[in-house]
Every structure is written in structure tokens, then in C-alpha cells.
Design a protein around this motif. Structure first.
Motif, PDB file in Angstrom:
ATOM      1  N   GLN A  66       1.248  -0.888  -0.311  1.00  0.00           N
ATOM      2  CA  GLN A  66      -0.066   0.449  -0.659  1.00  0.00           C
ATOM      3  C   GLN A  66       0.575   1.253  -0.480  1.00  0.00           C
ATOM      4  O   GLN A  66       0.334   2.560  -0.500  1.00  0.00           O
ATOM      5  N   ILE A  67       2.414   1.019   0.436  1.00  0.00           N
ATOM      6  CA  ILE A  67       2.954   2.626   0.362  1.00  0.00           C
ATOM      7  C   ILE A  67       4.698   2.205   0.354  1.00  0.00           C
ATOM      8  O   ILE A  67       4.820   0.878   0.821  1.00  0.00           O
ATOM      9  N   LEU A  68       5.275   2.502  -0.035  1.00  0.00           N
ATOM     10  CA  LEU A  68       7.026   2.664  -0.489  1.00  0.00           C
ATOM     11  C   LEU A  68       6.804   2.475   1.371  1.00  0.00           C
ATOM     12  O   LEU A  68       6.830   4.521   2.833  1.00  0.00           O
ATOM     13  N   TRP A  69       7.681   2.318   1.822  1.00  0.00           N
ATOM     14  CA  TRP A  69       8.142   1.924   3.368  1.00  0.00           C
ATOM     15  C   TRP A  69       9.382   1.275   3.240  1.00  0.00           C
ATOM     16  O   TRP A  69       9.926   0.589   2.458  1.00  0.00           O
ATOM     17  N   PHE A  70      10.911   2.291   4.379  1.00  0.00           N
ATOM     18  CA  PHE A  70      12.085   1.807   4.664  1.00  0.00           C
ATOM     19  C   PHE A  70      12.754   2.328   6.044  1.00  0.00           C
ATOM     20  O   PHE A  70      11.666   2.642   6.709  1.00  0.00           O
ATOM     21  N   ASN A  71      13.474   1.461   6.572  1.00  0.00           N
ATOM     22  CA  ASN A  71      14.210   1.872   7.318  1.00  0.00           C
ATOM     23  C   ASN A  71      13.999   2.804   7.986  1.00  0.00           C
ATOM     24  O   ASN A  71      15.894   3.356   7.029  1.00  0.00           O
ATOM     25  N   CYS A  72      14.423   3.307   8.631  1.00  0.00           N
ATOM     26  CA  CYS A  72      14.645   5.049   8.997  1.00  0.00           C
ATOM     27  C   CYS A  72      15.290   5.136  10.007  1.00  0.00           C
ATOM     28  O   CYS A  72      16.135   5.926  10.597  1.00  0.00           O
ATOM     29  N   GLU A  73      16.177   4.113  10.955  1.00  0.00           N
ATOM     30  CA  GLU A  73      17.095   3.705  11.625  1.00  0.00           C
ATOM     31  C   GLU A  73      18.605   3.268  12.048  1.00  0.00           C
ATOM     32  O   GLU A  73      19.375   3.219  12.590  1.00  0.00           O
ATOM     33  N   ASN A  74      18.601   3.021  10.219  1.00  0.00           N
ATOM     34  CA  ASN A  74      19.734   2.862   9.470  1.00  0.00           C
ATOM     35  C   ASN A  74      20.530   4.228   9.291  1.00  0.00           C
ATOM     36  O   ASN A  74      20.971   4.171   8.075  1.00  0.00           O
ATOM     37  N   GLY A  75      20.702   5.358  10.106  1.00  0.00           N
ATOM     38  CA  GLY A  75      21.309   6.605   8.820  1.00  0.00           C
ATOM     39  C   GLY A  75      20.782   7.130   8.610  1.00  0.00           C
ATOM     40  O   GLY A  75      21.175   8.263   7.623  1.00  0.00           O
TER      41      GLY A  75
END
Length: 521
Positions: A66-75
Motif C-alpha cells: 500500500q505504501i513505500l516504506w524503509f528502515n529509518c533507523e539505519n542512518g
């Protein structure tokens, strides 16, 4: 000679500057992203350029996401990132629910009063409450032949995920790119922002070792050597079906599915129609049954009744060609000796599986290249999986059956198009059909058939080859001035390279002669 070469370089630089100005002023026609395949996990992924400074997360492609998402915890710490406030109009478009907050130092993925969304990982079945944000994304424009200018898209909506949410994804990937029928899917946001056609096309590669596939956003033209015209005119089209019940992990009562379903009316093997309970091919009031297209399912999965009927007839037809069965190799139920199976341009010479689609004489032909999987040197298995007797969807068309096929999803007209098959009976001459089949279609060759394109891909990513891209852009502009097609443009590039090599060789020879003359004196 030196003055000629300097003039040549100057003209290329001048053309590059003009092209950049031209692209800045013109509205983009369409966008393109490369597709790679992880041969270990059998997942397809692309690279997006996002934030300030740009970061480049690799994201697994999900047609139903449903949406673009990615890990924001990796810098990820972009200066242009902005959280979307809960209760805002953008939060409502994303179907956000409630607010999320954070007690840590403010950064992307850790902000207060932020719209809460639910980025989903279907491989691990993990669903988190993530924050909705927006940032600048850089993406390439295309004219159907080439990668053109980098376009900077402001305020692209996406969700922040977490380290724990990456379980089950391909090694090195940082999230997922959703292409479902939602207002916050990537293709919908781009088509809305730039007023381009609300459609996209996929060409999944069978292996990234041979080149890259593509995501086209905004529609054709698509050019597929050796066919010199727009391949979008060769698509077999059938309606996209709306499943009345949502298949998302979280939804409200009454919402329909955002995934892509088509109406398969029957299945044939070498012309023989399978005897099936046809009710399995339709979607009932509870949203069960029917046929779905999926990029996260590696092999087509069938209701047990459909699987057994298909295997029975396939084995019977294969036996008539003296094909020998061998023991099954997990996860496949039927395998064969490859010793008596000829290789053709469309893969192993095995019985053809045909999906009969809605519409007059609309067929999806599945040849050996998409039906068989080589599991050992001399063993080929039928690449279909028994999905059990009570699956939510009767047929889930998986990645292996989609590979090296041009697939177009037109959201405006709600139609699905697939590239022309050789047994298609409508509208195009036998010579054209024969040419397409003899060419041994693959997504690499569809990707403009360009050695330069391959060089860019094997460099690791498009941004690594920016200087080559600039050279190609000027060659493209030169091609437009001279009114030559893509093959002509590549000839111009090849001749330019030959002139450069010739110049360097002449320079080395001159240095050598001077050295020898000095030594003789």
C-alpha cells in the motif's frame, strides 16, 4: 587531430547542458526504475534515491503493497524530511490512524504528533505502527528508450520502518516499495504530481546477472528490440477485477482490495481445456477465489483441485513427447529428466499452459521458460505449487511465471496488458509474431537493448555511472537532432568511442616515435 577531438568534446558538453535545461523546463513524460533479482531469496527489488543528502535504500517490490516504506533507523537523517501531522489532509489520504510519538532525539521515524500508518512486511507477517513522512525523491525520466534526466520530486509520502521489520527481506534491502491501488502508492503519487498517465509497467528479470528489468511509471512508449516500433501496441489487454473484500492486513469493513486481480475463465494445456470447478475461478462475496498477480510469491500457487488437474494433464502431454518423470524436489511436486527435453527460444520444449482471459481470444501462453524450473543439471520441475484446499485466492500468479514478460497496469481504465504472445490470433502479422518469438524476449533486451545500459547496471547502480549517463544523454539529444532511432544513437556512441580510442592510439604512437628519435640522436 587534437583540435578535432577537443571540438568533439566541447560539442558533447554543450549538448549535455542544453539537454539538462530542456529537461528542467519540460514536463516529464514517464519515469523509470531498475529492477534486480535476488537469486537466493527470489525477490525483486529496486533502488530509490531519497532525502538530502541522497540516500539509496534497496526496496523489495510488492504489487500489493500500500505504501513505500524503509528502515529509518539505519542512518537516515535527511534535512528535507518533514513528518506528516496526524489529522492532516495528507494523513487522511494515507488512511492514517491516530498519532505516534517518540521520546528520543527528533529524527526521521522519531517525531511527535505524527500521522500513524502501518508499513507491512508480508514475508514475516510483521505490522508496525510507523510514522508517515515526506521528503524529496530523485528519479529518472524516460522516453521509452533511455534513462534521461534526474527529476527531483518534492514531498513524496512514505513511511518509516524499523530494523526489526526487515526479517524475511533480501539481504541488504531496507524496506518495500508498494504499487497497489492506493493514493500513496508510488505510481499514484507521481502520476498525480506531474499529470501523467496513471499506469505503470513491470518487466521482471529472470536473473540480474544478464541485466536489469524495469518499472515504468506513466505509460509507454516501450521499445523492445528487434521490434522497432512501440511495443505497447502489442499488449493483450484484459480487465482488472475488483475484489470486493480487502486483502490488506488492516482494513475497515466495506473496503475492497487494493491488489490486482484478473479474470481467468479456463486453463488449457496444449489445447486441451482442464476440467475444473469453475466457481474457483471467480471471486465470491467473501473475497475468496479468483486470480491475483503477485511479485512476492516466487512461483504460481494453485488451489489443490486446480493444481491436481493441471499436473495430471501436463504429465500426460509430456509423456507423449517421451519426457521422463523423476522424483519430486521440494517445493515442487512434479519433476522431469531434462535429457529428452529440447531447448528453444521460449525455454524447454514442454507442453504449453494457456490461461484463457476475459475478452475475445485473449490468452496468456506460459511456455517452458516460465513453466519449468531447473533444480539440478538434468532435472526440470514444473514451477507451480499446491496451495492447499482452502486458500484465500485460487490462483496466485507468481514471479517465475511473470519474468521476461512486459506487464502493464492501467489504473485509469482498470485494464491489465501483457506483451504479445506468438499464438495470439488478433491484429498483427505472422511475421511480426515470429520476429518477437525468435528474438528470445527478455527484460534485459527490453531495457533498450543497450550495452551502455548494461554497463550502467553492472556498475552497481545508475548513480555510479553518472558520467556515462551524461554521455548517453547527449547521444540521445544528437539522435533527436539527426532523427535516428535508438539503434542509430548507439551507433553514434560506438563511433564516438572508436574515435576516442583511435586518438589515444595515435597519441601513444607519436610519443613512441618521439622517444625513439631522441634515443637515435
Amino acid at each position: 587531430m587534437a583540435s578535432f577531438f577537443n571540438l568533439f568534446l566541447l560539442s558533447f558538453a554543450f549538448a549535455f547542458i542544453i539537454r539538462c535545461i530542456d529537461s528542467a523546463e519540460d514536463k516529464p513524460r514517464a519515469f523509470i526504475l531498475p529492477i534486480r533479482k535476488d537469486n537466493v531469496t527470489l525477490k525483486y527489488y529496486t533502488t530509490v534515491d531519497i532525502g538530502t543528502p541522497l540516500t539509496y535504500p534497496d526496496l523489495v517490490i510488492d504489487l500489493g503493497g500500500q505504501i513505500l516504506w524503509f528502515n529509518c533507523e539505519n542512518g537516515f537523517n535527511s534535512s528535507t524530511y518533514r513528518p506528516v501531522r496526524c489529522g492532516s489532509s495528507k494523513c487522511k489520504v494515507a488512511k492514517g490512524s491516530g498519532c505516534v510519538g517518540c521520546n528520543g532525539t527528533p529524527r526521521p521515524g522519531c517525531t511527535n504528533n505524527t500521522c500513524g500508518v502501518s508499513p507491512y512486511n508480508p514475508f514475516s507477517n510483521l505490522l508496525y505502527a510507523g510514522g508517515l513522512g515526506e521528503d524529496t525523491m530523485a528519479i529518472y525520466e524516460t522516453d521509452g528508450r533511455f534513462y534521461l534526466s534526474h527529476i527531483y520530486v518534492p514531498r513524496l509520502l512514505f513511511a518509516c520502518g524499523f530494523n526489526d521489520q526487515l526479517q524475511g527481506l533480501s539481504n541488504g534491502t531496507q524496506g518495500m516499495i508498494g504499487l497497489a491501488r492506493t493514493q500513496v502508492a508510488l505510481q499514484t503519487q507521481l502520476s498525480s504530481a506531474y499529470k501523467i498517465q496513471n499506469k505503470f509497467a513491470l518487466c521482471l528479470p529472470s536473473s540480474s546477472e544478464d541485466g536489469l528489468g524495469d518499472i515504468f511509471i506513466g505509460g509507454g512508449p516501450y521499445y523492445m528490440p528487434p521490434y522497432t516500433k512501440d511495443a505497447s501496441t502489442l499488449l493483450i489487454k484484459t480487465p482488472l477485477i475488483i475484489n470486493p473484500v480487502s486483502t490488506a492486513p488492516v482494513y475497515s469493513e466495506g473496503e475492497h482490495s487494493d491488489e490486482y486481480f484478473i479474470n481467468v475463465k479456463a486453463i488449457k494445456i496444449n489445447g486441451k481445456v482442464l476440467s475444473l470447478n469453475t466457481s474457483l475461478l471467480s471471486i465470491d462475496k467473501k473475497g475468496a477465489g479468483g486470480t491475483k498477480i503477485s511479485t512476492i510469491t516466487p512461483y504460481t500457487t494453485l488451489h489443490s483441485a486446480i493444481y491436481k488437474a493441471l499436473v495430471k494433464e501436463f504429465v500426460k502431454k509430456a509423456a507423449s513427447k517421451w519426457v521422463t518423470r523423476v522424483g519430486p524436489v521440494a517445493p515442487f511436486g512434479e519433476c522431469f529428466s531434462a535429457k529428452n527435453i529440447r531447448s528453444t527460444k521460449t525455454g524447454p520444449a514442454v507442453p504449453t499452459i494457456v490461461l484463457v482471459l476475459e475478452g475475445n481470444r485473449k490468452y496468456w501462453n506460459i511456455y517452458g521458460g516460465n513453466s519449468m524450473v531447473r533444480v539440478k543439471k538434468n532435472v526440470l520441475c514444473l514451477g507451480f505449487i499446491d496451495g492447499g484446499s482452502n486458500p484465500r485466492t485460487s490462483i496466485v500468479l507468481g514471479g517465475h511465471q511473470l519474468e521476461d514478460n512486459l506487464l502493464e497496469f492501467d489504473l485509469a481504465s482498470s485494464t491489465f496488458g501483457r506483451k504479445l504472445g506468438p499464438n495470439y490470433q488478433g491484429g498483427h502479422g505472422a511475421a511480426q509474431r515470429a520476429l518477437l518469438v525468435a528474438a528470445g524476449f527478455s527484460c534485459f533486451w527490453f531495457s533498450f537493448g543497450s550495452p551502455l545500459r548494461f554497463a550502467l547496471g553492472t556498475a552497481g547502480s545508475m548513480r555510479v555511472g553518472e558520467w556515462l549517463l551524461a554521455w548517453k544523454m547527449t547521444a540521445d539529444l544528437t539522435g533527436r537532432w539527426w532523427r535516428v532511432d535508438s539503434d542509430g544513437v548507439m551507433w553514434i556512441a560506438a563511433i564516438s568511442l572508436m574515435l576516442l580510442v583511435f586518438y589515444l592510439c595515435c597519441s601513444l604512437c607519436c610519443v613512441g616515435l618521439l622517444f625513439m628519435s631522441s634515443a637515435a640522436c
